[in-house]
Design an enzyme around this catalytic site. Structure first.
Site: not given
Ligand code: 3HC
Length: 283
Positions: A119, A140, A152, A190
Site C-alpha cells: 500500500s 495495489h 492502482e 493513500n
Molecule cells: N468481502 C467480500 N464482499 C464483501 C465484503 C468483504 N469483506 N464486505 C462487503 N461485501 C459485499 C457484500 O456481500 C455486498 O455484496 P452484494 O452487493 O453482492 O450483496 C456488498 O459488498 C455490499 O455490502 P453490504 O451491503 O454488506 O454493505 P455496504 O453496502 O455498506 O458495503 C462496503 C460495504 C463495500 C465495504 C462499503 O461500505 C464501502 O465501499 N466502504 C468503503 C471501502 C473502502 O473505501 N475501501 C478502500 C479502503 S483503502 C484500501 O484498501 C487501501 C489500503 O492500502 C489501505
C-alpha cells in the site's frame, strides 16, 4: 506474454481476496502462506465467500465449482516455479518483502512478472533487489478486494512498458479498473485517503465534533459509503499510522504529520475492527 498460472503470497485478508478474484475470473491460482493455519483460514474464507455469492444468485454452481478447482493452496514457495505472475501480499515490512522477492527471483521462470500489493512501500526499491527489475510492478488492490473496482498499477522507475501492459490487461480481465501511477510515497490512493482520515482524527482530537458526527458529515454530506473513522477502523489504525509515517518521511512535509490521537490509539492496542476496539467498539 500470456499468464496461465498465478501465485498469491500471503493468505491474509488482501491475499485471499486477490486469489478469489483470480479464480473467479477463470485463472489458475495458487495461494501461498508459510503458516499452514493461515493458509487453511484463507482457503476456507474464499470457499465461504464464493458460496455466499452463489446464494445471492450472482454466480452459478458450475462457476463456483470451476473457481474452486482453479484455486489451490501451498506452503512451499518453490511451487512458484511454474508461475507466470506472482503477487506478493505479505506484511508491510521492507525486509520481509525484499526476502520474498529475492527468493521468487531464484524460483520463478525468467519471463515471470513479480508484483507487490504493497500500500505504500517503494516498488523501485523492491525491484532493485531482483535481477529482473523491469519485470517488477505494483498491483495495489483495495479492501474488500472482491468488491472494490480499483487496482492502482504502480510503475517502478525500472518497470518496462511490456510489463505494465501485461498487468493492465490482466487487471481488466479481473473486471477491475486499472489506474497507472508513478512510484511516489502513498502512490495516489493513500496519498489522498490517509490525510483525509488523519484530518478526521484531528477534528475529533481538537473537539470539533464527535466520532459519530464526523462520520455523518462525510457520509451524508459527501456521499461516502463509510465515514472516515469507520473506514480507519476497517483498514486498521496501525496501517493508517504506518502510511501517514511513510508520507511524512517521504515528503518531509508537516502536512502529513500523524495526529497524536492516532498514535495514542495504536499504542493502546486499539487498532480498529480487528482488535475489537478503535474509534468504535466491536465486542
Ligand atoms: N468481502 C467480500 N464482499 C464483501 C465484503 C468483504 N469483506 N464486505 C462487503 N461485501 C459485499 C457484500 O456481500 C455486498 O455484496 P452484494 O452487493 O453482492 O450483496 C456488498 O459488498 C455490499 O455490502 P453490504 O451491503 O454488506 O454493505 P455496504 O453496502 O455498506 O458495503 C462496503 C460495504 C463495500 C465495504 C462499503 O461500505 C464501502 O465501499 N466502504 C468503503 C471501502 C473502502 O473505501 N475501501 C478502500 C479502503 S483503502 C484500501 O484498501 C487501501 C489500503 O492500502 C489501505
Amino acid at each position: 506474454m500470456s499468464v496461465n498460472q498465478v501465485m498469491v503470497i500471503g493468505a491474509g485478508q488482501m491475499g485471499a481476496g486477490i486469489a478469489q478474484v483470480f479464480a473467479q475470473s477463470g485463472l489458475k491460482v495458487k495461494l501461498n502462506d508459510m503458516n499452514e493455519e493461515a493458509l487453511n483460514k484463507g482457503i476456507t474464507g474464499i470457499e465461504k465467500r464464493l458460496q455466499r455469492v452463489v446464494d445471492k444468485g450472482k454466480l452459478t454452481a458450475d462457476e463456483q465449482a470451476k473457481a474452486n478447482e482453479l484455486l489451490s493452496g501451498t506452503t512451499d514457495l518453490n511451487d512458484a516455479s511454474d508461475c507466470d505472475l506472482v503477487i506478493e501480499a505479505v506484511v508491510e515490512n521492507m525486509d520481509v518483502k525484499t526476502k520474498v522477492f529475492q527468493s521468487l527471483d531464484e524460483i520463478t521462470p525468467a519471463h515471470a512478472i513479480l508484483a507487490s500489493n504493497t500500500s505504500s512501500l517503494p516498488i523501485t526499491e523492491i525491484a532493485a533487489v531482483t535481477k529482473r527489475p523491469s519485470q517488477v510492478i505494483g498491483m495495489h488492490f483495495m479492501n474488500p478486494v472482491p468488491v472494490m473496482k480499483l487496482v492502482e498499477i504502480i510503475r517502478a522507475i525500472q518497470t518496462s512498458d511490456e510489463t505494465y501492459q501485461v498487468i493492465e490487461e490482466m487487471t481488466k480481465k479481473l473486471n477491475k479498473a486499472p489506474v497507472e501511477v508513478n512510484d511516489l510515497p502513498g502512490f495516489a490512493a493513500n496519498r489522498i485517503l490517509m490525510p483525509m482520515i488523519n484530518e478526521a482524527i484531528f477534528a475529533v482530537h481538537e473537539g470539533v465534533a464527535s466520532v459519530e458526527d464526523v462520520d455523518t458529515v462525510m457520509k451524508l454530506g459527501m456521499n461516502h459509503p463509510m465515514g472516515p473513522l469507520t473506514l480507519a477502523d476497517f483498514i486498521g489504525l496501525d496501517t493508517c499510522l504506518y502510511i501517514m509515517e511513510v508520507l511524512h518521511d517521504g515528503f518531509g512535509d508537516s502536512k502529513y504529520r500523524p495526529c497524536p490521537l492516532l498514535r495514542q490509539y495504536v499504542k493502546a492496542g486499539w487498532l480498529g475492527k480487528k482488535s475489537g476496539r478503535g474509534f468504535y467498539s466491536y465486542e
